[in-house]
Every structure is written in C-alpha cells, then in structure tokens.
Design an enzyme around this catalytic site. Structure first.
Site, mmCIF file in Angstrom:
data_model
loop_
_atom_site.group_PDB
_atom_site.id
_atom_site.type_symbol
_atom_site.label_atom_id
_atom_site.label_comp_id
_atom_site.label_asym_id
_atom_site.label_seq_id
_atom_site.Cartn_x
_atom_site.Cartn_y
_atom_site.Cartn_z
ATOM 1 N N TYR A 373 0.799 -1.154 -0.046
ATOM 2 C CA TYR A 373 -0.038 -0.071 -0.198
ATOM 3 C C TYR A 373 0.839 1.276 0.124
ATOM 4 O O TYR A 373 0.426 2.239 -0.520
ATOM 5 C CB TYR A 373 -0.826 0.044 1.256
ATOM 6 C CG TYR A 373 -2.204 -0.811 1.318
ATOM 7 C CD1 TYR A 373 -3.415 -0.164 0.866
ATOM 8 C CD2 TYR A 373 -2.293 -2.068 1.169
ATOM 9 C CE1 TYR A 373 -4.723 -0.815 0.550
ATOM 10 C CE2 TYR A 373 -3.297 -2.759 1.084
ATOM 11 C CZ TYR A 373 -4.572 -2.182 0.897
ATOM 12 O OH TYR A 373 -5.917 -2.937 0.523
ATOM 13 N N TYR A 377 4.198 4.970 -2.789
ATOM 14 C CA TYR A 377 4.480 6.430 -2.175
ATOM 15 C C TYR A 377 6.016 6.511 -1.950
ATOM 16 O O TYR A 377 6.483 7.991 -2.028
ATOM 17 C CB TYR A 377 3.515 6.662 -1.135
ATOM 18 C CG TYR A 377 2.078 6.487 -1.359
ATOM 19 C CD1 TYR A 377 1.451 7.360 -2.169
ATOM 20 C CD2 TYR A 377 1.462 5.420 -1.105
ATOM 21 C CE1 TYR A 377 0.073 7.418 -2.635
ATOM 22 C CE2 TYR A 377 0.129 5.408 -1.286
ATOM 23 C CZ TYR A 377 -0.610 6.385 -2.215
ATOM 24 O OH TYR A 377 -1.924 6.302 -2.540
#
Length: 624
Positions: A373, A377
């Site tokens: 997840y 990023y």
C-alpha cells in the site's frame, strides 16, 4: 502613444521591475485579460503589493519588487558586517541592548535567530547570566556576525519567496508546474549539480593515507536514493512481519488539509476562492498539530500504534499524509474514530470535508501486503523507479524529482517512522563484521539480524517495538571532541558545559577531522575485521571496552560525563561560536560494553580543477 498609454507603460515597468521573467509573463497574461486599464492597473498594484509583503517589505515604501537572481555571498558579507558594527557597541552598552539590536536586525530580514530559553532571556534582561547562558547569548551574536551563517539562510529564504510568489500567481499546478514551480525546480537542479561537483572535488584521507572522494562515500549511504529506498522498504516490511507475528491489524490512512490551504483546483487549474495565502509549510504545520492531538488522545486511551508516515504534495504543492499503522485488532476501530474526529475539527462542515479530509483502508492480508500500500508512495518520493506515472499522469522520474524539490524547498520531512526501535544503531551494526567472541554472542545475534536486513528480528532483539529508546539493548556511543594544544592556546572562551545524552568520554584526535563515513571503504583493513575481544587487539580496528564490574551494566548503558571546561584539565572543543560542545558518534553501547565502530579519523582536502590539492579550510564540525 498617448499620454495615458505612456503612463501605463511606465507604471507596469516600475511595478514589474526585478521579477523573474516567468512571473512577469504570468502577471501580464492576466493583466491583458482586463478590458479596462484602470481595473488592470489596480490588479497589478494589488498583486505586486502582495509580493512585496512576501518579501517582507512595507507596501507604502515599495515602488517595485525584486526577487531575481542574487549574489548571496555579497549579501551575506554585508549583513555580517552590519551585525559586527552593532556587536562592537557591546563595550559601551549593556549586553541586553546589543543582543536586542542584533535580534531586530536579523528578524527584519525574515531570518530566525538561534533560539534561547526563556530563562536565559530573562537572566539576560536582568544581567544575571550564568557562564553557560552567557556563551549561548554570545553564540547568537557571533552567528549574526558570520557571513557563512547568513548565506544558506538567505538562499533558503529566497527559494521559499520565489515559490510563494509562484503559488500566488497560480504557477504551481498540474497545468503549469506540478508540485513545484519550474523556476524553483531549475534552481534546485543547478544547486544539486554544484553540490555534487563539490563532493567530487573534496577528498577524505584517513590516518592510513587512504583517500576517497566525498561523492563516493555519499553513494555508499542513505544519501544514495537507491539505498535510501531499499532501507525504507526493509523497515516497512519488517514492521509488517513483526505485526503479523504479534497478531496486529494493519490500516492505511490518508490525512489532508482543509480547502483554505489549497491554491487551485486540480481539474481546471482555476484559483480556489477559499485560499487565504497559506503556504505548503502552513499546511504541514496543520497536519503536525492535528497529529499531535491525535497522538495525545491515543495515549490517553492506551492505544499505541506503530508504522510509517509519508508526506507528499498535491498537484499545487499542498501537503497530505499517508500513514501505514499497525495496532492491536481490538483497538483498530477506536484508532480510526480518533483520527476521523480530529481531522474534521477544523472546517469539518465545509463541502466535501467528510469524503476527502480523511480516508481509511482496512488491509486484509489475504488480498495484499500492507507494504504494497505504501511502496508506491516511497518510490514516488525518492526516484520514481518501479512505477509508470503518478496520479496526475506525470512521468514517475520527473514527478519524483519535483517532489524532492518541493520537500527541500519547504523543509518538509518526507518519511518518518512512528514507534519502533532506532535505525542509527542498525546502521552502525551493519558496519561490523562477524563477532567471534563467545561472550558477545547476544550482540552478534543483533548484528546478524541487521546484516541480514531482518528488521523484524532486529526489533525483537532490541527490546520490542514498544521499548523506550533509553531501555533498548543497544544505544549510541558518543564522545566529546578534545582540543589540540594549538587550538587550546588560541581558544578565546569556552564556558559551556552541557550534558550530552549517550556521551562517554574517549580521547579524540588533536586535529580537525571527520569520523569515518563508511568502514567498508578502507580495503586495507578488510582482513582485520574478523572478530572482537574484550581488549584492544593489534591490527583489529574494532575496540571493545568492558565497564567496571562494580557498576550495574544497565546503568552504564550510554555513559554520560559532565566536564567543566574552565576547571577540568581536559579541554573540549566547542563549535566556532563557542556555545556548544562538539560531540562525535563513535559506535554503540550494548549493556555496558562499548563497541567503537568508527575507528578512523578523516581529514578533508579540496582538489581544484588544475589538480592542485589544498586543505579544506571550511569548518569541519558540520561534517562530524
């Protein structure tokens, strides 16, 4: 040309004087859209007045703005000389008046002075300073008289002013310059290139005459984007493995700011009417304040999550946070409710707040990894490798570069570990080879976990994810840097005697040096790193010193000594301003056993373009 047209032209030139061309073009593009020249001139007057305020000038005294390229060296020298003139009056007036005058001068140019405690300020006003407080006050004055202190601060301020003006003119968006303005990106690329050239031309030489450039050393640590990303992913994955073993649940949260912090809309690029002039730094401060309240509330409810936080920008540079948190399964809902409550406290009733201000994704291990997840990023904020495009369709490598510029410009920390054990002991352990001493088998186990990049095992052996830093098995070993005889004879004053955490006394070299950046660079000592003993072994660079048996080992972890520089025979070096002792990281302390991991002393020299090597006379204390 009529008289009115001539006056307008002169007015425009005067108001735009000193602006970068890209800003002039943006202003004129908007100016020409007005059908009435009076309204156009009023717009130009309002905008340039706002720019003047960004620069810290009074609109009543400003006839033009100027944020073009500057000679920071000349400006720094000028400010340092002005402060030196003010400081020279200290003999004819009180120290409090001199300090106050220096403070006014520095803050006038939007520079924050070195902070003093409220107690020191009160004692300064009443002329009852202690020796340590006196050195702190003099440190502030000496900094203001030092052009090398001014130069980086002026450059940082200038970059932020440029970026603030670019946001004011709506030049930071997915339609113009995503994440950061084009002019700021080019400035930082040029600065990075200059820094790289400096590293390549600066040589570090140890006592064995082994030399290597600082650029090569930089590529061997977390300054290298690939190493930085790899280490972050190892730590995140280790947290996930640890949480799985402990039966914790994982949740992925996103926090963003209220509408007033956003400059423009993502789809159209049109200006946001709710924007009130806030900068990305204001948005980061809001997120920090909100998280502080959340953390305090969680502590009251005995909820202790751990994980990682990633800060990244929206298309217009407004920051938002992604948090990957691990928490006990029965506490998961309470954690989510606390986040939601505090994220909606400010302007929570505005349109779209409930849908966009806070988002939560419950992670099901059967459907995917928790690390997955946050992986994109991390990559997006470092080098962009492994992903194609960002959310706005920008190529990943380009997006990563602009995000790094954004973070550097505003001083925003991109990645932060929440809870868990420290990473610096992990890095120090990875500098060591296998420990063969059987009495130190427990240290070898931790070293092996670090060497195997097993963050989960390392966390367990260090005391667990909730173990306080002071209670962890291994802590950092620091030492005060000792003055040489030459330095001692020229020392003007040194009256601070601070108690530095985790500091244990060991002799230091008598010349200006830096500690070893990376032990693996010394090929000459590669064969001597085979093991340890409780005493110094000839040819073995690692030294282990056993603490006195009569002292409890737990109390000896991170021994701290306090020396008075004025009365103690041992003289310790302060920084160039004389208000702080110079402390070097030397290794680790493992339950009273000191392990020195940084055994070499390095001197710096600068290699010029003509091949001539000269001593680097820059202040080396910042390279420790």
């Amino acid at each position: 040309m009529t008289r009115v047209e001539l006056d307008n032209a002169q007015f425009i030139v005067r108001r735009l004087y000193g602006l970068p061309q890209i800003h002039k073009n943006a202003l004129m593009h908007r100016y020409e859209r007005f059908s009435n020249h009076i309204e156009a001139n009023l717009y130009l007057l309002r905008t340039t007045t706002a720019i003047s305020k960004v620069l810290g000038h009074s609109s009543n005294r400003m006839s033009c703005v100027s944020v073009d390229d500057r000679d920071f060296k000349a400006m720094s020298k000028h400010h340092a000389r002005q402060c030196a003139k003010i400081a020279s009056r200290v003999n004819s007036q009180s120290l409090f008046k001199t300090y106050s005058a220096i403070l006014r001068y520095v803050t006038c140019y939007q520079i924050k002075p070195h902070p003093l405690t409220d107690t020191a300020l009160n004692n300064l006003e009443h002329d009852c300073l202690t020796n340590e407080e006196y050195s702190k006050v003099m440190g502030v004055i000496k900094r203001a008289c030092d052009e090398s202190w001014w130069k980086p601060k002026l450059r940082r301020l200038h970059n932020r002013q440029i970026e603030t003006i670019s946001r004011l003119l709506n030049q930071v968006s997915r339609h113009r310059g995503i994440y950061a303005s084009n002019i700021t990106v080019e400035n930082y690329k040029s600065q990075w290139q200059s820094n790289r050239e400096l590293l390549e031309n600066t040589l570090a030489t140890n006592e064995l005459d082994f030399s290597v450039s600082l650029a090569e050393l930089s590529d061997l640590n977390v300054s290298n984007p690939k190493i930085r990303k790899a280490e972050l992913m190892v730590r995140i994955r280790g947290f996930e493995d640890y949480s799985t073993k402990m039966g914790y649940a994982a949740v992925f949260l996103t926090m963003t700011t209220p509408s007033k912090y956003h400059r423009c809309f993502a789809k159209s690029g049109a200006e946001n009417p709710k924007w009130q002039g806030e900068t990305p730094l204001d948005g980061q401060d809001y997120l920090n304040r909100t998280f502080q309240r959340i953390r305090a509330s969680l502590n009251r409810d005995k909820i202790t999550p751990f994980g990682f936080r990633v800060a990244e920008p929206h298309h217009d540079g407004t920051p938002h946070w992604h948090l990957l948190l691990f928490v006990q399964t029965e506490q998961q809902e309470a954690l989510v409710k606390t986040f939601q409550e505090y994220c909606l406290q400010e302007d929570g009733d505005e349109q779209g707040a409930k849908e966009r201000r806070f988002k939560v994704e419950y992670i099901d291990p059967k459907k995917g990894s928790a690390t997955g997840y946050i992986a994109k990023y991390v990559a997006k904020g470092i080098d962009g490798e492994g992903i194609d495009n960002d959310l706005y369709g920008t190529e990943s490598v380009t997006a990563a570069t602009r995000i790094r510029v954004w973070a550097s410009c505003w001083g925003i920390r991109q990645f932060q570990q929440i809870g868990g054990v420290g990473v610096t002991p992990w890095r120090e352990l990875r500098r060591l080879s296998k420990i063969t001493d059987e009495s130190l088998e427990w240290v070898e186990q931790i070293r092996q976990a670090a060497d195997d990049s097993d963050w989960s095992r390392y966390t367990e052996l260090m005391g667990g994810v909730f173990c306080k830093r002071d209670d962890q098995v291994i802590r950092l070993l620091y030492q005060y840097k000792k003055l040489s005889d030459i330095q001692l004879s020229h020392q003007k004053f040194g009256n601070s005697h601070e108690k530095t955490k985790d500091a244990g006394y060991q002799p230091a070299s008598s010349h200006s040096t830096i500690t070893e950046p990376n032990a693996e660079t010394n090929a000459a000592n590669a064969t001597s790193r085979a093991g340890f003993s409780q005493q110094s072994v000839p040819g073995n660079p690692e030294i282990i010193q056993e603490c006195d048996s009569g002292v409890n080992a737990a109390e000896n972890t991170g021994i701290t000594e306090n020396y008075d520089i004025q009365t103690d025979e041992r003289q310790f070096e302060t920084n160039r301003y004389g208000d702080e002792l110079i402390v070097q990281l030397k290794g680790i302390v493992a339950l009273g056993v000191e392990i020195v991991t940084r055994v070499h002393e390095w001197t710096l020299s600068y290699s010029q373009a003509n091949g001539k090597i000269e001593p680097n006379r820059s202040n080396l204390e910042y390279c420790q």
